[in-house]
Design a protein around this motif. Structure first.
Motif, PDB file in Angstrom:
ATOM      1  N   THR A  88       0.841  -1.194   0.000  1.00  0.00           N
ATOM      2  CA  THR A  88       0.000   0.000   0.000  1.00  0.00           C
ATOM      3  C   THR A  88       0.879   1.248   0.000  1.00  0.00           C
ATOM      4  O   THR A  88       1.699   1.443   0.899  1.00  0.00           O
ATOM      5  CB  THR A  88      -0.930   0.012   1.228  1.00  0.00           C
ATOM      6  OG1 THR A  88      -1.773  -1.133   1.162  1.00  0.00           O
ATOM      7  CG2 THR A  88      -1.784   1.267   1.252  1.00  0.00           C
ATOM      8  N   VAL A  89       0.703   2.068  -1.010  1.00  0.00           N
ATOM      9  CA  VAL A  89       1.485   3.293  -1.162  1.00  0.00           C
ATOM     10  C   VAL A  89       0.656   4.472  -0.680  1.00  0.00           C
ATOM     11  O   VAL A  89      -0.526   4.578  -1.007  1.00  0.00           O
ATOM     12  CB  VAL A  89       1.881   3.496  -2.645  1.00  0.00           C
ATOM     13  CG1 VAL A  89       2.635   4.803  -2.831  1.00  0.00           C
ATOM     14  CG2 VAL A  89       2.691   2.322  -3.149  1.00  0.00           C
ATOM     15  N   ARG A  90       1.275   5.339   0.086  1.00  0.00           N
ATOM     16  CA  ARG A  90       0.615   6.542   0.555  1.00  0.00           C
ATOM     17  C   ARG A  90       1.503   7.746   0.251  1.00  0.00           C
ATOM     18  O   ARG A  90       2.721   7.617   0.105  1.00  0.00           O
ATOM     19  CB  ARG A  90       0.367   6.475   2.065  1.00  0.00           C
ATOM     20  CG  ARG A  90      -0.506   5.302   2.505  1.00  0.00           C
ATOM     21  CD  ARG A  90      -1.933   5.730   2.745  1.00  0.00           C
ATOM     22  NE  ARG A  90      -2.846   4.636   2.964  1.00  0.00           N
ATOM     23  CZ  ARG A  90      -3.089   4.050   4.125  1.00  0.00           C
ATOM     24  NH1 ARG A  90      -2.459   4.434   5.199  1.00  0.00           N
ATOM     25  NH2 ARG A  90      -3.970   3.077   4.210  1.00  0.00           N
ATOM     26  N   ALA A  91       0.892   8.900   0.183  1.00  0.00           N
ATOM     27  CA  ALA A  91       1.650  10.139   0.012  1.00  0.00           C
ATOM     28  C   ALA A  91       2.480  10.385   1.270  1.00  0.00           C
ATOM     29  O   ALA A  91       2.133   9.915   2.360  1.00  0.00           O
ATOM     30  CB  ALA A  91       0.697  11.300  -0.236  1.00  0.00           C
ATOM     31  N   THR A  92       3.555  11.127   1.125  1.00  0.00           N
ATOM     32  CA  THR A  92       4.443  11.361   2.268  1.00  0.00           C
ATOM     33  C   THR A  92       3.783  12.180   3.370  1.00  0.00           C
ATOM     34  O   THR A  92       4.202  12.113   4.522  1.00  0.00           O
ATOM     35  CB  THR A  92       5.744  12.062   1.817  1.00  0.00           C
ATOM     36  OG1 THR A  92       5.401  13.259   1.113  1.00  0.00           O
ATOM     37  CG2 THR A  92       6.571  11.162   0.937  1.00  0.00           C
ATOM     38  N   GLY A  93       2.738  12.896   3.058  1.00  0.00           N
ATOM     39  CA  GLY A  93       2.015  13.673   4.063  1.00  0.00           C
ATOM     40  C   GLY A  93       1.017  12.845   4.856  1.00  0.00           C
ATOM     41  O   GLY A  93       0.388  13.352   5.777  1.00  0.00           O
ATOM     42  N   LEU A 145      10.104   5.742   3.720  1.00  0.00           N
ATOM     43  CA  LEU A 145      10.096   6.598   2.538  1.00  0.00           C
ATOM     44  C   LEU A 145      10.840   5.893   1.421  1.00  0.00           C
ATOM     45  O   LEU A 145      11.949   5.404   1.610  1.00  0.00           O
ATOM     46  CB  LEU A 145      10.754   7.948   2.834  1.00  0.00           C
ATOM     47  CG  LEU A 145       9.951   8.914   3.696  1.00  0.00           C
ATOM     48  CD1 LEU A 145      10.734  10.196   3.909  1.00  0.00           C
ATOM     49  CD2 LEU A 145       8.605   9.203   3.091  1.00  0.00           C
ATOM     50  N   THR A 146      10.200   5.831   0.266  1.00  0.00           N
ATOM     51  CA  THR A 146      10.771   5.134  -0.881  1.00  0.00           C
ATOM     52  C   THR A 146      10.712   6.039  -2.091  1.00  0.00           C
ATOM     53  O   THR A 146       9.705   6.716  -2.328  1.00  0.00           O
ATOM     54  CB  THR A 146       9.973   3.833  -1.161  1.00  0.00           C
ATOM     55  OG1 THR A 146       9.973   3.049   0.030  1.00  0.00           O
ATOM     56  CG2 THR A 146      10.578   3.042  -2.295  1.00  0.00           C
ATOM     57  N   TYR A 147      11.784   6.029  -2.844  1.00  0.00           N
ATOM     58  CA  TYR A 147      11.855   6.852  -4.051  1.00  0.00           C
ATOM     59  C   TYR A 147      11.063   6.181  -5.161  1.00  0.00           C
ATOM     60  O   TYR A 147      11.384   5.072  -5.595  1.00  0.00           O
ATOM     61  CB  TYR A 147      13.313   7.046  -4.460  1.00  0.00           C
ATOM     62  CG  TYR A 147      13.500   7.976  -5.632  1.00  0.00           C
ATOM     63  CD1 TYR A 147      13.225   9.328  -5.518  1.00  0.00           C
ATOM     64  CD2 TYR A 147      13.944   7.492  -6.857  1.00  0.00           C
ATOM     65  CE1 TYR A 147      13.391  10.190  -6.583  1.00  0.00           C
ATOM     66  CE2 TYR A 147      14.120   8.345  -7.936  1.00  0.00           C
ATOM     67  CZ  TYR A 147      13.840   9.693  -7.795  1.00  0.00           C
ATOM     68  OH  TYR A 147      14.012  10.538  -8.854  1.00  0.00           O
ATOM     69  N   ALA A 148       9.984   6.803  -5.589  1.00  0.00           N
ATOM     70  CA  ALA A 148       9.124   6.295  -6.662  1.00  0.00           C
ATOM     71  C   ALA A 148       8.571   7.489  -7.435  1.00  0.00           C
ATOM     72  O   ALA A 148       7.388   7.819  -7.328  1.00  0.00           O
ATOM     73  CB  ALA A 148       8.005   5.436  -6.091  1.00  0.00           C
ATOM     74  N   PRO A 149       9.407   8.130  -8.232  1.00  0.00           N
ATOM     75  CA  PRO A 149       8.995   9.373  -8.890  1.00  0.00           C
ATOM     76  C   PRO A 149       7.846   9.205  -9.878  1.00  0.00           C
ATOM     77  O   PRO A 149       7.153  10.178 -10.178  1.00  0.00           O
ATOM     78  CB  PRO A 149      10.271   9.831  -9.595  1.00  0.00           C
ATOM     79  CG  PRO A 149      11.075   8.600  -9.788  1.00  0.00           C
ATOM     80  CD  PRO A 149      10.759   7.726  -8.610  1.00  0.00           C
ATOM     81  N   LEU A 155       1.334   9.512  -6.330  1.00  0.00           N
ATOM     82  CA  LEU A 155       1.330   9.979  -4.944  1.00  0.00           C
ATOM     83  C   LEU A 155       2.677  10.556  -4.516  1.00  0.00           C
ATOM     84  O   LEU A 155       2.831  10.993  -3.377  1.00  0.00           O
ATOM     85  CB  LEU A 155       0.942   8.830  -4.006  1.00  0.00           C
ATOM     86  CG  LEU A 155      -0.453   8.247  -4.203  1.00  0.00           C
ATOM     87  CD1 LEU A 155      -0.662   7.036  -3.314  1.00  0.00           C
ATOM     88  CD2 LEU A 155      -1.513   9.291  -3.942  1.00  0.00           C
ATOM     89  N   ALA A 156       3.663  10.540  -5.407  1.00  0.00           N
ATOM     90  CA  ALA A 156       5.005  11.004  -5.050  1.00  0.00           C
ATOM     91  C   ALA A 156       5.005  12.490  -4.736  1.00  0.00           C
ATOM     92  O   ALA A 156       4.278  13.277  -5.343  1.00  0.00           O
ATOM     93  CB  ALA A 156       5.977  10.705  -6.192  1.00  0.00           C
TER      94      ALA A 156
END
Length: 130
Positions: free
Chosen positions: A33-38, A71-75, A79-80
């Motif tokens: 599950t990917v979420r925005a950094t905020g 935190l993962t780099y996924a440009p 959601l990046a």
């Protein structure tokens, strides 16, 4: 130990192991599950079990994992953030899978105890009918 204590204890174990299996399935299903950094990352669920004084076990609660995640780099992700980072859960899949095997084995053992107790009680009732 009374005649039905074995069934009562095994039943409490079945309930706890079912809750544990459900939590693990939820964790595994949300491992990516990917979420925005905020936002908070998906938090794994950990079942807290407590022994009953008279035998058996209860689920006393569900604890949640780290909301910070990783935190993962996924440009390329929609959601990046401006730096190209997203937030992923801080879960170790090998721990989840190992726990899944343990929960399955515990559930299977409780089922076997229940079946054996039922067979024993059935045999005892048949003796009285002869």
């Amino acid at each position: 130990m009374g005649a039905f204590d074995m069934l009562r204890i095994a039943n409490s174990s079945l309930g706890m192991h079912q809750t544990w299996l459900d939590a693990l399935a939820h964790n595994i299903a949300n491992a990516n599950t990917v979420r925005a950094t905020g936002e908070d990352a998906f938090q794994e669920q950990m079942v807290v079990a407590t022994a009953r004084p008279e035998g058996g076990v209860d689920v006393s609660g569900i604890e949640l994992g780290d909301a910070q995640g990783v935190l993962t780099y996924a440009p390329d992700s929609p959601l990046a953030d401006a730096d190209g980072n997203v937030r992923l859960p801080a879960m170790d899949m090998s721990v989840q899978m190992t726990s899944l095997v343990q929960a399955q084995r515990g559930f299977q053992a409780s089922v076997q105890v229940t079946k054996t107790a039922q067979d024993t009680y059935t045999a005892a009732l048949q003796i009285g009918q002869r």
